[in-house]
Design an enzyme around this catalytic site. Structure first.
Site, PDB file in Angstrom:
ATOM      1  N   GLU A  94       0.879  -1.165  -0.106  1.00 19.74           N
ATOM      2  CA  GLU A  94       0.330  -0.255   0.381  1.00 19.74           C
ATOM      3  C   GLU A  94       0.918   1.127  -0.166  1.00 19.74           C
ATOM      4  OE1 GLU A  94      -3.154   0.714  -0.183  1.00 19.74           O
ATOM      5  OE2 GLU A  94      -4.398  -1.329   0.741  1.00 19.74           O
ATOM      6  N   HIS A 136      -3.751  -3.082  -8.349  1.00 17.02           N
ATOM      7  CA  HIS A 136      -4.863  -3.696  -7.954  1.00 17.02           C
ATOM      8  C   HIS A 136      -4.967  -3.631  -9.381  1.00 17.02           C
ATOM      9  CE1 HIS A 136      -7.382  -4.009  -4.395  1.00 17.02           C
ATOM     10  NE2 HIS A 136      -7.913  -5.503  -4.924  1.00 17.02           N
ATOM     11  N   ASP A 146      -7.314   1.493  -8.639  1.00 15.86           N
ATOM     12  CA  ASP A 146      -5.651   1.663  -8.122  1.00 15.86           C
ATOM     13  C   ASP A 146      -4.346   0.881  -7.628  1.00 15.86           C
ATOM     14  OD1 ASP A 146      -6.978  -0.399  -6.476  1.00 15.86           O
ATOM     15  OD2 ASP A 146      -5.594   0.302  -4.937  1.00 15.86           O
TER      16      ASP A 146
HETATM   17 ZN    ZN Z   1      -6.391  -1.407  -3.696  1.00 21.13          ZN
END
Ligand code: ZN
Length: 247
Positions: A94, A136, A146
């Site tokens: 992330e 993703h 994203d």
């Molecule tokens: Zn994601």
């Protein structure tokens, strides 16, 4: 071989360890929340049922949230080549960024340097192939945008992280928004399959609508200047170039 990170564990992972040779992908995300602290809290909240292996903060510091040997919950329903539900086969990274819903912004220089360092470390440790370094949106194009069109895929590829084409920007610019015929579109989709995109629509969405999402995912990844879901000559050229490399 190690990398400097801050330990801040999430409770959200399967308690059963996985075999290291199951790890074949790196999946990049953005956090998509207004504040970084909110995002970290969510990833640590047992009720959220989401997590990642690493989070890269705005200042570039890397947090370890789930150890590599456990399955984190970041990918959800997803598909790539013959793989489905990619959590078990991937490392989830992330990157702090408010995302499309809250003033999507450029990733910071410090973040980009950390993405590079962490990727190099993971690639070496788990022998991850270039074609298996993904966003993703590549593996869940209907649900996800994203890490988005500001993610520095081209820069990373120059440093041997992930795939990119070998065509020049000036050449491609002339091809942008040039219409193509139906046969060429078939070639384009065939290239997408070779690259790894899944073209099987889920039951809850019609095929033609689904394919627009896939084209957008391809564009966010490989033609970041224009995300319109329309296959033009530029998209075709890029896909040809990438598919050739993967033969
Ligand atoms: Zn994601």
């Amino acid at each position: 071989m190690s990398i400097k990170t801050i330990i801040n564990y999430s409770p959200n992972f399967y308690s059963k360890k996985r075999k290291i040779n199951q790890i074949k992908f790196i999946i990049f995300h953005y956090t998509g929340m207004k504040k970084e602290s909110e995002a970290i809290n969510k990833l640590k909240n047992i009720k959220s049922q989401v997590s990642c292996h690493y989070l890269i903060k705005n200042n570039g510091k890397i947090i370890t949230m789930v150890p590599n040997s456990y399955i984190a919950w970041h990918a959800g329903i997803s598909a790539w080549n013959n793989f489905k539900f990619l959590n078990k086969n991937s490392i989830g990274v992330e990157i702090s960024n408010p995302g499309h819903n809250f003033k999507y912004r450029d990733f910071s220089k410090q973040q980009i340097q950390s993405i590079l360092r962490l990727s190099k470390f993971l690639i070496k440790k788990f022998k991850i192939e270039k074609k298996n370094i993904l966003g993703h949106s590549d593996i869940a194009p209907v649900r996800k945008k994203d890490p988005g069109e500001k993610f520095p895929w081209q820069y990373l590829s120059k440093k041997q992280v992930g795939l990119w084409h070998t065509l020049s920007n000036s050449f491609l610019k002339q091809k942008r928004m040039q219409e193509i015929n139906q046969i060429s579109k078939k070639y384009f989709y065939n290239n997408l399959l070779k690259i790894g995109y899944s073209l099987k629509n889920p039951k809850n969405i019609k095929k033609d609508r689904f394919l627009i999402f896939v084209v957008k995912a391809f564009q966010r990844r490989f033609r970041q200047e224009l995300i319109n879901g329309i296959i033009d000559e530029e998209c075709l050229m890029i896909s040809n170039n990438l598919a050739k490399k993967l033969k």
